[in-house]
Design an enzyme around this catalytic site. Structure first.
Site, PDB file in Angstrom:
ATOM      1  N   GLY A  38       0.841  -1.190   0.000  1.00 27.37           N
ATOM      2  CA  GLY A  38       0.000   0.000   0.000  1.00 27.37           C
ATOM      3  C   GLY A  38       0.871   1.232   0.000  1.00 27.37           C
ATOM      4  O   GLY A  38       0.720   2.106  -0.825  1.00 27.37           O
ATOM      5  N   THR A  39       1.798   1.319   0.928  1.00 29.42           N
ATOM      6  CA  THR A  39       3.060   1.993   0.719  1.00 29.42           C
ATOM      7  C   THR A  39       3.109   3.502   0.794  1.00 29.42           C
ATOM      8  O   THR A  39       2.222   4.186   0.331  1.00 29.42           O
ATOM      9  CB  THR A  39       3.637   1.589  -0.645  1.00 29.42           C
TER      10      THR A  39
END
Length: 233
Positions: A38-39
């Site tokens: 998701g980051t």
């Protein structure tokens, strides 16, 4: 007697024949089970090199933390690295492909690909390749200086002094807009990048679990992980 003239429209026989485009069979339900980073990923340029920072969390469907120790940045060549947000499988395949193209160029030319050319190659691969939901940042240093490029699946390649990608991008960009200066040192850029990751981790549920600090110079890519982001703030 003349044969009957066909009434069906057969088209222009001199036009190239184009087959049907492939269609994805992935459903919305399948997307819920794709392991994603998701980051939050960040890249910052300085006079001495590029600093990239990235969190270490991978999730399933944005709801479940599937891994707490993901390295989202990889060396492509000794003066360039790629940080990835999106599908883990797509990212791994994309990194292998871009690294192979870089190695082939070096073997043929006896020199590294310039960062601008590497960004163009990377965007072309994204637009035409089978890489699923990948949105990278490319950072590197060559004879023309330090570079950060954001790439996306549509094939765009955008250069900037700093950049962020991923689900935590809005929170990271706020820090970068406030803290970036053209005269940042590498150590100062590490602090700014770490602050951006920390800010995103506080609000974005898909980001967190530590940070990787990547320093890129003309001759080296150094990647160091920290499970506690406070270590570098």
């Amino acid at each position: 007697m003349q044969p009957p003239v066909p009434t069906d429209d057969v088209g222009d026989p001199f036009e190239p024949e184009v087959g049907p485009l492939p269609k994805s069979t992935i459903s919305d339900a399948d997307l819920e089970n794709v392991t994603k980073t998701g980051t939050t990923i960040v890249g910052v340029t300085t006079e001495d090199g590029v600093v990239m920072t990235s969190d270490m969390r991978a999730s399933l469907g944005g709801r479940v933390v599937s891994n707490k120790n993901v390295q989202k940045v990889e060396e492509i060549q000794p003066n360039a690295a790629l940080s990835i947000s999106g599908s883990v499988g797509g990212a791994q395949s994309y990194i292998r492909s871009l690294r192979a193209e870089s190695n082939l160029y070096e073997a043929r030319r006896g020199e590294y690909m310039s960062i601008g050319a590497l960004a163009t190659m990377g965007s072309n691969l994204l637009r035409g390749g089978p890489f699923f939901l990948v949105a990278p940042i490319l950072g590197g240093v060559d004879d023309e200086g330090s570079h950060v490029y954001t790439l996306d699946p549509s094939g765009s390649s955008l250069s900037d002094d700093y950049a962020a990608q991923g689900s935590g991008m809005p929170y990271a960009l706020g820090i970068l807009e406030q803290e970036y200066r053209e005269d940042l040192t590498m150590d100062e850029a590490v602090t700014v990048g770490a602050q951006a990751i920390h800010s995103a981790s506080e609000r974005d549920t898909a980001s967190g679990n530590g940070i990787h600090i990547t320093k890129i110079t003309r001759d080296e890519v150094e990647i160091v992980g920290h499970t506690d982001i406070e270590d570098v703030l």
